[in-house]
Each structure stands twice: as structure tokens, then as C-alpha cells.
Design an enzyme around this catalytic site. Sequence first.
Site, PDB file in Angstrom:
ATOM      1  N   ASP A 124       0.899  -1.357  -0.039  1.00  0.00           N
ATOM      2  CA  ASP A 124      -0.024  -0.071   0.093  1.00  0.00           C
ATOM      3  C   ASP A 124       0.947   1.506   0.009  1.00  0.00           C
ATOM      4  O   ASP A 124       1.734   1.458   0.756  1.00  0.00           O
ATOM      5  CB  ASP A 124      -1.046  -0.048   1.322  1.00  0.00           C
ATOM      6  N   HIS A 167       5.352   5.097   6.704  1.00  0.00           N
ATOM      7  CA  HIS A 167       6.316   4.229   7.344  1.00  0.00           C
ATOM      8  C   HIS A 167       7.586   5.016   7.078  1.00  0.00           C
ATOM      9  O   HIS A 167       8.571   5.072   7.945  1.00  0.00           O
ATOM     10  CB  HIS A 167       6.403   2.791   6.851  1.00  0.00           C
ATOM     11  N   GLU A 168       7.759   5.353   5.916  1.00  0.00           N
ATOM     12  CA  GLU A 168       9.092   6.129   5.660  1.00  0.00           C
ATOM     13  C   GLU A 168       9.202   7.454   6.351  1.00  0.00           C
ATOM     14  O   GLU A 168      10.217   7.888   6.919  1.00  0.00           O
ATOM     15  CB  GLU A 168       9.287   6.220   3.935  1.00  0.00           C
ATOM     16  N   HIS A 202      10.786   6.748   9.922  1.00  0.00           N
ATOM     17  CA  HIS A 202      12.216   6.807   9.766  1.00  0.00           C
ATOM     18  C   HIS A 202      12.780   8.174  10.031  1.00  0.00           C
ATOM     19  O   HIS A 202      13.528   8.249  10.853  1.00  0.00           O
ATOM     20  CB  HIS A 202      12.802   6.165   8.630  1.00  0.00           C
ATOM     21  N   ASP A 225      13.080   0.408  11.730  1.00  0.00           N
ATOM     22  CA  ASP A 225      12.347  -0.823  11.627  1.00  0.00           C
ATOM     23  C   ASP A 225      12.166  -1.676  12.470  1.00  0.00           C
ATOM     24  O   ASP A 225      13.206  -2.057  13.291  1.00  0.00           O
ATOM     25  CB  ASP A 225      12.946  -1.513  10.337  1.00  0.00           C
TER      26      ASP A 225
END
Length: 171
Positions: A103, A110-111, A114, A120
Amino acid sequence: MSLRKTIAVLATAAALSGSVIGTAEAAARVVTYNSSNTGEFQAAIDKGAQVWNSSVTNVVLRKVPGSANITVRVDNQWPRAYVTSLGRGSWVMGRQAVNEGHDTVRISSHEFGHLLGLPDRRTGLCTDLMSGASAGTSCKNPNPNAKEKAEVEANFRSLVTVQPTTFADAA
């Protein structure tokens, strides 16, 4: 009330209101991002930023057209992030993960995680945003869990030092 007491009360009130105002002004740190060269992924990237903006209070991701704290680009490999320090660096929307069915909004969120100081955590759980691709292609959840939100809040409250790191999110 004596003049001395009046002055003391006024000074205390001024100090308290100054600290409240100072706290409000310092509440959210703005981290800018530029995603102007991301083509078909522009909307998903903006939604990933919106996820974080609605999840935490002491950092705001703001899109800008020029020089920015975070640069986003696209290529045909796996998504990955290059963190230079807290709230600074770049990340790549990799078409390989998208082509395999992951997705795009979850990838974006998610990125951005970071760059907000999260590593992670390949738990395989869809409820864990930072589990990334380990949650599988059926996972569409772009939202950080309570622990991930709290960690970002703590990172920006104390402006934690984040070491330069590359996160490659291949499954």
C-alpha cells in the site's frame, strides 16, 4: 494589598503566562518536505504526512516547493530512507514494493516514520506501522500504533540525537 505584594503577584502572573505562551509556541516543530518530483505517488505521500500530522502534536510535516528538511523521490527499487538527523534526510518511494502490492500510503507513512526517528521493527503485525513489508501486502494500515506515536513525541520533545542511518525496506 501593599505595593510590594501587588508587584510580586503581577510578576508571578507575568512569569506564568510567559511560560504558558512559550510552551504553546514551542509545542510543534515544523519539519518541511519536498515531494515535487514524485509523480503518481504525490497524493499517497501527502496522505502519509497527514497521518503523522493527525497522530502527533509536537511535530508537523509541512509540504514546501523548494529546499526542505526531507526530500522525497521515486525510483523502481524498494522504498528506503536516508536519515541524516532527526527530521532531516530523504526517502524513496520504490515502485518495486508498489508493484508487488504494498500500500502506497502505508509506505509513505512508514518512511516518514524513519525521518521522525523510528527504526524498522519487523514484527509482521499490521498494527505496527514500522513492521513495514513484513506485515504483508494485505496490510493497508498507515497509522502508527500508540507506542510509535509516543516515541515520536518523545523524540521531538527532547530533540533526541539520531545517528545517520539508511533503512532499506525490502521484505
